[in-house]
Every structure is written in structure tokens, then in C-alpha cells.
Design a protein around this motif. Structure first.
Motif, PDB file in Angstrom:
ATOM      1  N   GLU A 167     -43.867 114.963 -29.837  1.00 53.55           N
ATOM      2  CA  GLU A 167     -42.872 115.798 -30.501  1.00 53.55           C
ATOM      3  C   GLU A 167     -41.511 115.204 -30.161  1.00 53.55           C
ATOM      4  N   VAL A 168     -40.790 114.720 -31.167  1.00 55.75           N
ATOM      5  CA  VAL A 168     -39.524 114.025 -30.950  1.00 55.75           C
ATOM      6  C   VAL A 168     -38.422 114.763 -31.712  1.00 55.75           C
ATOM      7  N   GLU A 169     -37.304 115.025 -31.028  1.00 57.70           N
ATOM      8  CA  GLU A 169     -36.197 115.725 -31.667  1.00 57.70           C
ATOM      9  C   GLU A 169     -34.875 115.083 -31.267  1.00 57.70           C
ATOM     10  N   CYS A 170     -34.024 114.822 -32.254  1.00 55.57           N
ATOM     11  CA  CYS A 170     -32.664 114.344 -32.015  1.00 55.57           C
ATOM     12  C   CYS A 170     -31.711 115.527 -32.134  1.00 55.57           C
ATOM     13  N   VAL A 171     -30.871 115.711 -31.123  1.00 59.05           N
ATOM     14  CA  VAL A 171     -29.995 116.880 -31.071  1.00 59.05           C
ATOM     15  C   VAL A 171     -28.565 116.436 -30.779  1.00 59.05           C
ATOM     16  N   ALA A 172     -27.616 116.845 -31.612  1.00 60.07           N
ATOM     17  CA  ALA A 172     -26.210 116.585 -31.332  1.00 60.07           C
ATOM     18  C   ALA A 172     -25.809 117.326 -30.068  1.00 60.07           C
ATOM     19  N   VAL A 173     -24.943 116.705 -29.265  1.00 60.34           N
ATOM     20  CA  VAL A 173     -24.601 117.286 -27.968  1.00 60.34           C
ATOM     21  C   VAL A 173     -23.987 118.673 -28.121  1.00 60.34           C
ATOM     22  N   VAL A 174     -23.291 118.935 -29.212  1.00 62.94           N
ATOM     23  CA  VAL A 174     -22.688 120.256 -29.404  1.00 62.94           C
ATOM     24  C   VAL A 174     -23.750 121.332 -29.599  1.00 62.94           C
ATOM     25  N   ASP A 175     -24.966 120.932 -29.966  1.00 67.64           N
ATOM     26  CA  ASP A 175     -26.065 121.884 -30.169  1.00 67.64           C
ATOM     27  C   ASP A 175     -27.077 121.861 -29.036  1.00 67.64           C
ATOM     28  N   ALA A 176     -26.854 121.030 -28.017  1.00 64.15           N
ATOM     29  CA  ALA A 176     -27.869 120.790 -26.981  1.00 64.15           C
ATOM     30  C   ALA A 176     -27.790 121.824 -25.868  1.00 64.15           C
ATOM     31  N   LEU A 177     -28.037 123.077 -26.209  1.00 68.49           N
ATOM     32  CA  LEU A 177     -28.085 124.145 -25.216  1.00 68.49           C
ATOM     33  C   LEU A 177     -29.376 124.048 -24.419  1.00 68.49           C
ATOM     34  N   PRO A 178     -29.426 124.558 -23.209  1.00 68.89           N
ATOM     35  CA  PRO A 178     -30.638 124.446 -22.386  1.00 68.89           C
ATOM     36  C   PRO A 178     -31.892 124.948 -23.085  1.00 68.89           C
TER      37      PRO A 178
END
Length: 315
Positions: A167-178
Motif C-alpha cells: 500500500e503506497v501513498e504520496c502525501v503533501a506535507v501540509v496534509d501529513a497529519l499523524p
């Protein structure tokens, strides 16, 4: 979900409400109930645990049910549902048997629907619960003009190529909540290089302003990434990313940079912060070259990013 439970799976199970109170799981069947046998929809009479065993009024069936969370391998959990039923007299036994024959085939459908509704998956195609996920990888990136995002996407493609079941996900840092990151087998973090290191609020503001003026001068569109103003990766490490828990926590760091001798590299600082948060680096920090401030990536860099992603191995 692992094919076989680890030794930790023998630990005392936790009631779902106690283990994860913030998710507000339904209290469906978490308390003992007694129900009159009938071919119609039964009535329910709740009773406290202390009164459950001694309840013997004729004409009723007693059922206790609960959800449990068990440890299940490394950083995984197994959700189970258990129920016990008995009747208060022989007549109830016969009647409840007929009721069960009619109702029980639909119980699984109801439980799955309730679980989907609670997790926000109703109406979406869900992955069968028996599917085994080999690993979970998250790529967190900071991007001002899209170049670092493009590299992150390529890295994700490489990880997926090497681990088809991942399972691979790319997340922008502004959306990278814990809660968005969650438990991971591989965490990859990257961002642009500003003033020989990671960006700051001031460097992002200066970079965006300079590119906006350049775009006006050249009479072209100015299209920064959504969230380019920040926060950036530096802020994210300081304010958002929690320390890693015990276990295997693999990580890797990358950046985008100009091809000049004194350009510096943000990846080194990212790698140091990953280590300080308890992550183990599985590769040396890597940089990918852009042709100028706003891009594009140098020819061949996207392919190299994909190959680098494929090379990342998790023990």
C-alpha cells in the motif's frame, strides 16, 4: 494483515471502546442483552453484567457480544467479534432456534455494513478483509512548483514496482497529519533545497515572490503548488511527526536541488531528523536535479527516482 499471528496475538484482548475511544465506535452488542424469542423482530432488554447470569425469566434468550482488538504481527491489529447465547427454558430453545435460522445468515452483512459506515467506506469499493498487505509505504513531500511532487510520485511508483502488494501513498506535507500517516513500514520524506538546506518560512516566501516577478516579466502564468507557502518539512518534523514507537521503522530521505557546487542539499537534514525521531535509514540521502528554480526536472531524473524507490528495502 499477516498470514499468521505473532506471539503477541496471545495477549489479553482489548475492548474496542477502551482501546480506541477517540473513534467513537458503536456500542452495538457491547453489553449483555436478553431478547424474547419470536419470528418477528425481537424486543431487547438490557441488563447489567451482574444481573445477566441470574436472569432466568421463561421465554427469553440471553446473548452477550463484543468486539475485541488483538495484537496481530508487527504494527497490525485484528478486529474480532464474539457472541454467546443461551435460553432460559426448553420452549425458548425451540423458538429461538427457528428465529436464528431466519436471521443469522444476515448477521455478517449487517456487521460489515456497520463497520463500513463507521469507517466512512459506505458506498465505496472496499478491499476484502482476507487480503494480505505486504507493507505500507508513505512518501511525504514538500513542493513549491511541482518538481518535488513529481519525484515523490516516481519514488512511489518504484516502491510499488518492487512490492506489488504494498500500500503506497504520496502525501503533501501540509496534509501529513499523524492520523494520515499512521503506522508505516517505510516512510520516505523529501523537499526542495533552499540556501543549502531545508526550506524556511522566509526562504519559501522569497522564492515564491521572485518566481512571481519572473513570471510577470516573461508574461507567463505563475502556478505554485497548493500549500507552497508552508508549513514545510522542517516545520513538520518539529510540530507534527511523532516519535516512532518500538519496532522496525524504515525511512529514507531525498531532495530536489540545483546542479551547482554550492547548492547544498536538504536531504541530509531530513535524514538527521528522521533518525532523531527513531527511524532507521535504509538508504543514503538522495538528491534529484532540477534545471532552474521552477523546473523542470533534468532529463532522466524521474526515471532515476523511480529506480531509487524500487531499491528501498524493508527488513
Amino acid at each position: 494483515m499477516n498470514a499468521q499471528p505473532s506471539a503477541a496475538a496471545t495477549a489479553e484482548p482489548l475492548l474496542l471502546d477502551a482501546a480506541l475511544p477517540e473513534f467513537r465506535f458503536s456500542r452495538l452488542a457491547c453489553r449483555p442483552v436478553v431478547t424474547p424469542p419470536s419470528t418477528r423482530v425481537p424486543g431487547l432488554l438490557e441488563t447489567e453484567p451482574g444481573g445477566y447470569a441470574g436472569f432466568d425469566e421463561p421465554g427469553w434468550a440471553k446473548m452477550a457480544a463484543a468486539f475485541f482488538v488483538h495484537a496481530y504481527g508487527v504494527r497490525r491489529s485484528l478486529l474480532t467479534y464474539e457472541a454467546r447465547a443461551t435460553r432460559t427454558d426448553p420452549v425458548s430453545t425451540a423458538r429461538f432456534g427457528r428465529y436464528s435460522t431466519l436471521v443469522w445468515p444476515g448477521v455478517g452483512v449487517v456487521l460489515r455494513g456497520a463497520a463500513d459506515d463507521r469507517s466512512g467506506l459506505r458506498g465505496r469499493r472496499t478491499t476484502p478483509m482476507r487480503r494480505c498487505v505486504e507493507m505500507r509505504a508513505v512518501i511525504v513531500y514538500e513542493s513549491l512548483f511541482g518538481n518535488t511532487r513529481e519525484v515523490a510520485d516516481a519514488i512511489g511508483e518504484g516502491v510499488k514496482e518492487a512490492h506489488p502488494d504494498a500500500e503506497v501513498e504520496c502525501v503533501a506535507v501540509v496534509d501529513a497529519l499523524p492520523e494520515r500517516i499512521g503506522p508505516t513500514d517505510l516512510l520516505v520524506v523529501g523537499g526542495p533545497t533552499h540556501m543549502r538546506g531545508m526550506t524556511t518560512g522566509m526562504s519559501r516566501k522569497m522564492g515564491l515572490k521572485a518566481e512571481e516577478k519572473e513570471a510577470e516579466r516573461e508574461e507567463r502564468a505563475f502556478t505554485p503548488e497548493e500549500g507552497a507557502e508552508g508549513p514545510g518539512v522542517r516545520d513538520w518534523f518539529h510540530d507534527t511527526l511523532p516519535k516512532a514507537h518500538t519496532g522496525t521503522h524504515a525511512a529514507a530521505a531525498f531532495d530536489t536541488r540545483a546542479d551547482m557546487r554550492l547548492a547544498g542539499a536538504a536531504a541530509g537534514g531530513i535524514a538527521r531528523r528522521l533518525r532523531s525521531h527513531g527511524y532507521e535509514l535504509v538508504a543514503e540521502p538522495e538528491g534529484f536535479v532540477i534545471e532552474n528554480t521552477e523546473g523542470p526536472l533534468r532529463e532522466g531524473e524521474r526515471e532515476r527516482a523511480r529506480a531509487w524507490g524500487a531499491s528501498l528495502q524493508v527488513a
